[in-house]
Design a protein around this motif. Structure first.
Motif, PDB file in Angstrom:
ATOM      1  N   HIS A 269       0.831  -1.195   0.000  1.00  0.00           N
ATOM      2  CA  HIS A 269       0.000   0.000   0.000  1.00  0.00           C
ATOM      3  C   HIS A 269       0.873   1.254   0.000  1.00  0.00           C
ATOM      4  O   HIS A 269       2.083   1.194   0.188  1.00  0.00           O
ATOM      5  CB  HIS A 269      -0.928   0.013   1.217  1.00  0.00           C
ATOM      6  CG  HIS A 269      -1.922  -1.107   1.221  1.00  0.00           C
ATOM      7  ND1 HIS A 269      -2.713  -1.400   0.144  1.00  0.00           N
ATOM      8  CD2 HIS A 269      -2.246  -2.011   2.183  1.00  0.00           C
ATOM      9  CE1 HIS A 269      -3.492  -2.429   0.430  1.00  0.00           C
ATOM     10  NE2 HIS A 269      -3.221  -2.823   1.658  1.00  0.00           N
TER      11      HIS A 269
ATOM     12  N   ASP B  31      -7.883   5.034   1.948  1.00  0.00           N
ATOM     13  CA  ASP B  31      -8.608   3.958   2.625  1.00  0.00           C
ATOM     14  C   ASP B  31      -8.608   4.132   4.138  1.00  0.00           C
ATOM     15  O   ASP B  31      -9.556   3.722   4.816  1.00  0.00           O
ATOM     16  CB  ASP B  31      -7.981   2.598   2.293  1.00  0.00           C
ATOM     17  CG  ASP B  31      -8.034   2.293   0.813  1.00  0.00           C
ATOM     18  OD1 ASP B  31      -6.958   2.105   0.219  1.00  0.00           O
ATOM     19  OD2 ASP B  31      -9.150   2.266   0.261  1.00  0.00           O
TER      20      ASP B  31
ATOM     21  N   ARG C 131     -12.408   6.724   1.019  1.00  0.00           N
ATOM     22  CA  ARG C 131     -13.198   5.949   0.078  1.00  0.00           C
ATOM     23  C   ARG C 131     -14.369   5.290   0.809  1.00  0.00           C
ATOM     24  O   ARG C 131     -14.465   5.345   2.031  1.00  0.00           O
ATOM     25  CB  ARG C 131     -12.323   4.883  -0.586  1.00  0.00           C
ATOM     26  CG  ARG C 131     -11.198   5.460  -1.436  1.00  0.00           C
ATOM     27  CD  ARG C 131     -10.492   4.367  -2.229  1.00  0.00           C
ATOM     28  NE  ARG C 131      -9.457   4.937  -3.082  1.00  0.00           N
ATOM     29  CZ  ARG C 131      -8.153   4.859  -2.840  1.00  0.00           C
ATOM     30  NH1 ARG C 131      -7.726   4.225  -1.757  1.00  0.00           N
ATOM     31  NH2 ARG C 131      -7.280   5.407  -3.658  1.00  0.00           N
TER      32      ARG C 131
ATOM     33  N   GLY D  76     -14.165   3.494   4.184  1.00  0.00           N
ATOM     34  CA  GLY D  76     -12.845   3.846   4.700  1.00  0.00           C
ATOM     35  C   GLY D  76     -12.855   4.022   6.211  1.00  0.00           C
ATOM     36  O   GLY D  76     -13.904   4.267   6.824  1.00  0.00           O
TER      37      GLY D  76
ATOM     38  N   ARG E 115     -15.770   3.754  10.934  1.00  0.00           N
ATOM     39  CA  ARG E 115     -15.900   3.514   9.499  1.00  0.00           C
ATOM     40  C   ARG E 115     -16.817   4.572   8.869  1.00  0.00           C
ATOM     41  O   ARG E 115     -17.829   4.955   9.461  1.00  0.00           O
ATOM     42  CB  ARG E 115     -16.486   2.121   9.254  1.00  0.00           C
ATOM     43  CG  ARG E 115     -16.480   1.689   7.785  1.00  0.00           C
ATOM     44  CD  ARG E 115     -17.098   0.301   7.621  1.00  0.00           C
ATOM     45  NE  ARG E 115     -16.464  -0.691   8.474  1.00  0.00           N
ATOM     46  CZ  ARG E 115     -15.322  -1.305   8.190  1.00  0.00           C
ATOM     47  NH1 ARG E 115     -14.687  -1.013   7.062  1.00  0.00           N
ATOM     48  NH2 ARG E 115     -14.819  -2.201   9.020  1.00  0.00           N
TER      49      ARG E 115
END
Length: 304
Positions: free
Chosen positions: A30, A68, A94, A97, A157
């Protein structure tokens, strides 16, 4: 992956950056980006090769839905408008995310009577309930929230449901906070009295006094007790960046912990810090000296 952090090298933040690089870059492939306007950010970029934006985080700095994970460690309490700050984080995440936040637990700090609980660098203060209310009201769902030593660590989240959620109100918690706030000045005064007496006693017994820790807590400690060269012989810290610099009002330069093994007479080390108390004690376990005595300040003044 996106990282927002106050970068303070020599302690935990540099280890966090190393872990991010190891896990994100080397193991999972990543991408990690840092955001830090301070000079320390340049050190991170040079030392670890981290792509870093040397600016304050805010709208327009990054594209929408481009990350993310966002990590804000010991950041939110320094932000003038935490609501706008978290909305900006939500915008760059996103779908599904995650945001990870770590902030001081103000209730715990007040309960222990920690010096520097309230100081100008902190613009907001959080309990578990207030942090949860803030995050959920902006459009996040709580994944986990736990105590991490002296701090609250929360993971949430991004929710697709942006309808404003109900703010939780707990009269009992409000009363607990009020009681802690009312009792806080008395705890600070007791610490001042007890620690001043201990320093005076140990100096009369011929011991040198060493303060371990050169951060905001020590600045507050010196101011509260009106400490100077008469009371304190040395200030040390494991952060190389502060060696040779000075605590305001104290005219001896901050030194290395290696000094402890050079002293040939009895000395008392005051562990100055709350968040780093356990880490400093771990460092002191490595000191090879039978001249060493240590005092911690929290949860109460105690010789160990």
């Amino acid at each position: 992956m996106y990282q927002i952090t106050r970068t303070k090298f020599g302690r935990s933040e540099n280890r966090l950056l190393r872990r991010l690089l190891l896990v994100a870059f080397e193991e999972n492939g990543h991408h990690v980006t840092g955001c830090d306007p301070s000079p320390a950010g340049k050190i991170a970029k040079r030392r670890y090769g981290i792509p870093l934006v040397p600016e304050f985080f805010g709208d327009g700095l990054f594209s929408e839905a481009s990350f993310d994970v966002v990590i804000g460690r010991q950041v939110l309490e320094h932000i003038k408008d935490p609501v706008s700050f978290l909305r900006s984080i939500r915008r760059i995440l996103r779908r599904d995310g995650l945001v990870a936040l770590e902030v001081p637990d103000v209730q715990l700090w007040m309960r222990y009577g920690v010096i520097g609980t309230f100081f100008p660098e902190h613009l907001s203060y959080f309990s578990r309930l207030s942090l949860k209310n803030l995050v959920t009201s902006i459009g996040f769902d709580i994944v986990s929230m736990r105590q991490r030593h002296t701090d609250i660590f929360l993971v949430a989240r991004k929710s697709e449901n942006i309808e404003k959620q109900t703010i939780l109100f707990d009269p009992e918690e409000l009363q607990r906070i009020s009681t802690l706030l009312t009792g806080y000045p008395g705890k600070i005064q007791r610490m001042k009295t007890e620690l001043s007496a201990l320093i005076h006693q140990e100096k009369n017994n011929g011991k040198s006094i060493v303060v371990y820790g050169a951060g905001v807590h020590t600045t507050g400690l010196f101011s509260l007790l009106q400490l100077g060269e008469k009371e304190i012989d040395h200030v040390i810290d494991d952060n190389k960046a502060v060696w040779g610099k000075y605590i305001p009002g104290f005219n001896k330069a901050i030194g290395s912990p290696a000094l402890l093994e050079e002293l040939d007479h009895k000395y008392l080390v005051i562990v100055s810090g709350f968040s780093y108390q356990e880490e400093i004690l771990h460092q002191l376990e490595k000191v090879r000296s039978n001249q060493l005595e240590v005092v911690i300040l929290y949860p109460k003044i105690h010789l160990i």
